[in-house]
Enzyme design. Structure first.
Site, mmCIF file in Angstrom:
data_model
loop_
_atom_site.group_PDB
_atom_site.id
_atom_site.type_symbol
_atom_site.label_atom_id
_atom_site.label_comp_id
_atom_site.label_asym_id
_atom_site.label_seq_id
_atom_site.Cartn_x
_atom_site.Cartn_y
_atom_site.Cartn_z
ATOM 1 C CB CYS A 91 -0.896 -0.004 1.227
ATOM 2 S SG CYS A 91 -2.222 1.241 1.170
ATOM 3 C CB CYS A 105 -1.630 5.040 3.612
ATOM 4 S SG CYS A 105 -1.647 3.429 4.386
ATOM 5 C CB CYS A 116 -4.050 3.926 -0.101
ATOM 6 S SG CYS A 116 -4.467 3.914 1.662
ATOM 7 C CE LYS A 118 -7.676 -0.893 4.695
ATOM 8 N NZ LYS A 118 -6.269 -0.697 4.304
ATOM 9 N NE ARG A 124 -6.246 5.339 8.887
ATOM 10 C CZ ARG A 124 -7.425 5.625 8.374
ATOM 11 N NH1 ARG A 124 -8.020 6.760 8.688
ATOM 12 N NH2 ARG A 124 -8.022 4.778 7.546
ATOM 13 N NE ARG A 177 -6.290 5.230 4.883
ATOM 14 C CZ ARG A 177 -5.259 6.067 4.874
ATOM 15 N NH1 ARG A 177 -5.154 6.984 3.932
ATOM 16 N NH2 ARG A 177 -4.338 6.006 5.817
ATOM 17 C CD GLU A 206 -14.455 -3.988 -3.560
ATOM 18 O OE1 GLU A 206 -13.419 -4.488 -4.030
ATOM 19 O OE2 GLU A 206 -14.716 -2.769 -3.644
ATOM 20 C CE LYS A 221 -7.279 -3.081 8.099
ATOM 21 N NZ LYS A 221 -6.333 -2.351 7.340
ATOM 22 C CB SER A 260 -5.075 -0.546 15.478
ATOM 23 O OG SER A 260 -5.880 0.276 14.647
ATOM 24 C CE1 TYR A 315 -1.105 -4.343 14.903
ATOM 25 C CE2 TYR A 315 -3.504 -4.465 15.118
ATOM 26 C CZ TYR A 315 -2.378 -4.052 14.429
ATOM 27 O OH TYR A 315 -2.526 -3.350 13.253
HETATM 28 C C1 PBG Z 1 -3.177 0.292 4.948
HETATM 29 C C2 PBG Z 1 -3.553 -0.447 6.188
HETATM 30 C C3 PBG Z 1 -4.269 0.053 7.280
HETATM 31 C C4 PBG Z 1 -4.369 -1.001 8.210
HETATM 32 C C5 PBG Z 1 -3.700 -2.099 7.663
HETATM 33 N N1 PBG Z 1 -3.224 -1.743 6.401
HETATM 34 C C6 PBG Z 1 -4.756 1.406 7.596
HETATM 35 C C7 PBG Z 1 -5.717 2.142 6.788
HETATM 36 O O1 PBG Z 1 -6.337 1.636 5.860
HETATM 37 O O2 PBG Z 1 -5.852 3.317 7.102
HETATM 38 C C8 PBG Z 1 -5.090 -0.912 9.520
HETATM 39 C C9 PBG Z 1 -4.828 -1.987 10.488
HETATM 40 C C10 PBG Z 1 -5.271 -1.708 11.886
HETATM 41 O O3 PBG Z 1 -6.048 -0.761 12.165
HETATM 42 O O4 PBG Z 1 -4.862 -2.477 12.755
HETATM 43 N N2 PBG Z 1 -1.840 0.136 4.629
#
Ligand code: PBG
Length: 334
Positions: free
Chosen positions: A124, A126, A134, A203, A213, A225, A242, A257, A284, A323
């Site tokens: 990606c 970002c 991204c 996603k 982030r 996004r 998708e 996700k 996260s 995590y």
């Molecule tokens: C994009 C990406 C994101 C996450 C994994 N890959 C962030 C986004 O789309 O802003 C988020 C993972 C998380 O929140 O644990 N590279």
């Protein structure tokens, strides 16, 4: 439904009385081999900086990464997934394309330190762009947005750079239309026909990514996004489109996700594509919420985590990015 008669002939509590019977009839299992641990890497030496919003999660320099992967190699985890914070961000995220970029370096370090540990790379832009979006941002007809097709070219380049550096699996997460086909084509052309793609196919534009982030220093500097990630209000219909497009373009594995607020979507994708291994990303924000409540003594972290991960497996996840992967491996052992 049931072949047996109603109560009192049938007593479902019979299956719950003896702990061994409960274990015998259990339908869903957790295994460390199904868990993937996200790791955040940056340049420097001896760096191990805890993320404020994610206690127990660190940004680490490459020397610390080497120690980390050696220490987890024996846990039997399914793998790690690497996220990089480059020294310099620019408009096109060029660090991500370079053989000496942060993730390319991290892949070499990880594969050298623990060759048997599966290394997945998140593909990606970002984390690498100064605007935090991204892909390539430009102004077309007065609309400033991520340019889908221009981004496809550099996604292919990034994937090849990561494969060259030793990535065992490539995981595109940018939600560009056509990204799986473009990356597959680029990898095949470069001779990496054997490297599988785990597509972040479904996603959502989620507030649950907030703490990530902070960890990846990848918050968008303007806007959000929502022109590329999915609307949380859209149901399985769009999610299945998708997923289907990604399967047609060559995705070997799919991902949904976030996980917990999207178990209905996970289930729908699993039922529609039972033969395609499916990942759930326990993101996260899901981590931070539990950590915060546990720190206050309001919930039992271990019990809540195991129950949540089981729910993802029950909904249809083959594997889970989390995590907590290291802790769960230890909990399952004890
Ligand atoms: C994009 C990406 C994101 C996450 C994994 N890959 C962030 C986004 O789309 O802003 C988020 C993972 C998380 O929140 O644990 N590279």
């Amino acid at each position: 439904m049931s072949d047996t008669g109603p109560f009192p002939m049938t007593r479902l509590r019979r299956l719950r009385y003896h702990p061994q019977v409960r274990a015998l009839v259990r339908e869903t299992q957790l295994d460390p081999g199904d868990l993937i641990l996200p790791l955040f890497v940056r340049s420097g030496k001896g760096i191990r900086t805890e993320i404020g919003s994610m206690p127990g999660v660190y940004q680490m320099s490459l020397d610390v990464l080497a120690e980390e992967v050696k220490s987890i190699a024996s846990l039997g985890l399914g793998g790690i997934i690497l996220f990089g914070i480059p020294e310099r961000k620019d408009h096109t995220g060029s660090d991500a394309l370079s053989d000496s970029g942060i993730v390319a370096q991290a892949l070499r370090v990880a594969k050298q330190a623990a060759p048997e540990l599966l290394a997945i790379s998140d593909v990606c832009f970002c984390e690498y762009t100064d605007h935090g979006h991204c892909g390539i941002v430009n102004d077309k007809h007065g609309r400033v947005d991520v340019d889908n097709d221009a981004t496809l070219t550099i996604l292919g380049q990034q994937a090849v750079a990561h494969a060259k550096a030793g990535a065992d699996v490539i995981a595109p997460s940018g939600m560009m239309d056509g990204m799986v086909g473009a990356i597959r084509g680029a990898l095949d052309k470069a001779g990496y026909t054997h490297v599988p793609l785990m597509s972040y196919a479904v996603k959502y534009a989620s507030a649950f990514y907030g703490p990530f982030r902070d960890a990846a220093e990848s918050a968008p500097q303007f806007g959000d996004r929502r022109t590329y990630q999915m609307d949380p209000a859209s149901g399985p219909g769009q999610a299945l489109r998708e997923a289907e497009l990604d399967v047609q373009e060559g995705a070997d594995m799919l991902m949904v996700k976030p996980a917990l607020a999207y178990l209905d979507i996970l289930r729908a994708v699993h039922e529609r594509f039972p033969g395609v291994p499916l990942a759930a990303y326990n993101v996260s924000g899901e981590y931070s919420m539990v950590k915060a409540a546990a720190a206050k003594g309001w919930i039992d972290e271990r019990a809540v985590v195991l129950e949540s991960l089981l729910a993802m497996r029950r909904a249809g996840a083959t594997m889970i990015l989390t995590y907590w992967a290291k802790q769960v491996a230890a909990w399952l052992k004890s």
